[in-house]
Design a protein around this motif. Sequence first.
Motif, PDB file in Angstrom:
ATOM      1  N   GLU A   1       0.828  -1.203   0.000  1.00 29.95           N
ATOM      2  CA  GLU A   1       0.000   0.000   0.000  1.00 29.95           C
ATOM      3  C   GLU A   1       0.866   1.259   0.000  1.00 29.95           C
ATOM      4  O   GLU A   1       1.835   1.361   0.758  1.00 29.95           O
ATOM      5  CB  GLU A   1      -0.922   0.015   1.219  1.00 29.95           C
ATOM      6  CG  GLU A   1      -1.992  -1.068   1.193  1.00 29.95           C
ATOM      7  CD  GLU A   1      -3.006  -0.885   2.310  1.00 29.95           C
ATOM      8  OE1 GLU A   1      -2.832   0.019   3.153  1.00 29.95           O
ATOM      9  OE2 GLU A   1      -3.978  -1.670   2.344  1.00 29.95           O
TER      10      GLU A   1
ATOM     11  N   ASN B   1      -0.944   7.075   2.564  1.00 28.63           N
ATOM     12  CA  ASN B   1      -2.239   7.716   2.399  1.00 28.63           C
ATOM     13  C   ASN B   1      -2.070   9.144   1.857  1.00 28.63           C
ATOM     14  O   ASN B   1      -1.260   9.925   2.368  1.00 28.63           O
ATOM     15  CB  ASN B   1      -2.970   7.759   3.741  1.00 28.63           C
ATOM     16  CG  ASN B   1      -4.440   8.103   3.581  1.00 28.63           C
ATOM     17  OD1 ASN B   1      -5.182   7.351   2.948  1.00 28.63           O
ATOM     18  ND2 ASN B   1      -4.859   9.213   4.135  1.00 28.63           N
TER      19      ASN B   1
ATOM     20  N   LEU C   1      -7.147   0.327  -5.116  1.00 32.22           N
ATOM     21  CA  LEU C   1      -6.297   0.520  -3.941  1.00 32.22           C
ATOM     22  C   LEU C   1      -5.941   1.986  -3.767  1.00 32.22           C
ATOM     23  O   LEU C   1      -6.056   2.549  -2.675  1.00 32.22           O
ATOM     24  CB  LEU C   1      -5.021  -0.321  -4.080  1.00 32.22           C
ATOM     25  CG  LEU C   1      -3.911  -0.063  -3.046  1.00 32.22           C
ATOM     26  CD1 LEU C   1      -4.388  -0.403  -1.640  1.00 32.22           C
ATOM     27  CD2 LEU C   1      -2.653  -0.850  -3.402  1.00 32.22           C
ATOM     28  N   TRP C   2      -5.513   2.627  -4.840  1.00 29.38           N
ATOM     29  CA  TRP C   2      -5.093   4.029  -4.756  1.00 29.38           C
ATOM     30  C   TRP C   2      -6.248   4.941  -4.364  1.00 29.38           C
ATOM     31  O   TRP C   2      -6.076   5.886  -3.604  1.00 29.38           O
ATOM     32  CB  TRP C   2      -4.507   4.466  -6.109  1.00 29.38           C
ATOM     33  CG  TRP C   2      -3.285   3.675  -6.500  1.00 29.38           C
ATOM     34  CD1 TRP C   2      -2.375   3.088  -5.664  1.00 29.38           C
ATOM     35  CD2 TRP C   2      -2.849   3.389  -7.826  1.00 29.38           C
ATOM     36  NE1 TRP C   2      -1.408   2.447  -6.385  1.00 29.38           N
ATOM     37  CE2 TRP C   2      -1.654   2.609  -7.709  1.00 29.38           C
ATOM     38  CE3 TRP C   2      -3.327   3.695  -9.094  1.00 29.38           C
ATOM     39  CZ2 TRP C   2      -0.963   2.152  -8.832  1.00 29.38           C
ATOM     40  CZ3 TRP C   2      -2.637   3.242 -10.208  1.00 29.38           C
ATOM     41  CH2 TRP C   2      -1.461   2.482 -10.077  1.00 29.38           C
TER      42      TRP C   2
ATOM     43  N   LYS D   1      -6.858   4.876  -0.751  1.00 30.57           N
ATOM     44  CA  LYS D   1      -5.812   5.573   0.006  1.00 30.57           C
ATOM     45  C   LYS D   1      -5.803   7.076  -0.288  1.00 30.57           C
ATOM     46  O   LYS D   1      -4.865   7.773   0.094  1.00 30.57           O
ATOM     47  CB  LYS D   1      -4.444   4.969  -0.328  1.00 30.57           C
ATOM     48  CG  LYS D   1      -4.308   3.477  -0.025  1.00 30.57           C
ATOM     49  CD  LYS D   1      -4.389   3.178   1.460  1.00 30.57           C
ATOM     50  CE  LYS D   1      -3.163   3.649   2.192  1.00 30.57           C
ATOM     51  NZ  LYS D   1      -3.182   3.274   3.622  1.00 30.57           N
TER      52      LYS D   1
END
Length: 340
Positions: free
Chosen positions: A130, A133, A158-159, A162
């Motif tokens: 990951e 953030n 995923l991005w 975050k």
Amino acid sequence: MTEFAHGGDVANFAKKIGSNLEDIIDLSSNINFIKPKIDVDFNSLKIDSYPNYEELISVIAKRYDVSSCNIELFNGASVAIDSLLRELATCRAEKVCTIYSPAYLEYKRVALKYGFKIEHINRFDDLDKEPSNGSIVIFVNPSTPDGKFYDIKPLLDLWKSKSCKVIVDESFLDFCNCGSATKYIESFENLYIVKSLTKYYACAGVRVGVVVSNKDAIQKLSLKEPLWKISSFDSAYIISALKDNSFDKRSKLANVASKEYLTKILKSSPIVKKIYPSQANFILSQLEIDASRFQSFFEPYKIMVRDCSNFDFLDSYHIRVAVKEMRDLRVLKKALDGID
């Protein structure tokens, strides 16, 4: 090698080995060896008024199946990268740039220039890691220097989770039959796609690149841009190139044949330890000897390859070889066959 050195420095290579520039076989830069047919009389081109980019934007939008309002023009992809990172640097109090590496080194250089903290994610070994953030994510697809194409949808999810702003570089996508991330620009408001018009269309000296994003993002980006940034000559060249309806077929046929031959050459050499699968117009290889020594064997043949030792997560035993015309690849084979 210097930290941010690129391929294609033919002039210095020719000077180093005492050769004429036109005699160098440049296998280090990934410019298409097939050229489009250009139907422009540059001597009669109207240049006594400021450029109008309406037709240029229209033909590019048609080529990439997006609306004209989704495109911002730049004086080459490198300028697009600089402008994007400069703009995105103002969007975060804590400036973190996550680069899925190895990657085109210009992203690292420009990110450092604008004060970003760089975090690397190793694409080869840790793709699912990951990012921080809220970071600015850089992902080159197909990747460089290895040419792998990734299904980017799981990564986009995923991005987004975050809260990242994402730059996807598709400068080499035209060389393969893979899908573009442009279809996600409306569902992911913080997605920017960089495209180079000069690699596939064989005109590195013509400086035209674009950023594709949603309408609001493009409008915001354009507010910081000058009115005129691409010459009428560059514009006319790209418009004509994009109107060559036979180019895609000619380019793909020739590149596929040359790539198959190059792969065969590299596989047959005992010096080559590993070949990385590639969907682009270049091949990354791991060697049994270091790249500088490998390059020295080629100097009598006036061949230049790309030493990849300055890419993150690669070492001095990696080289990249561009797909070029058969005549040049036969010289490469002769050079490889002569290595004891």
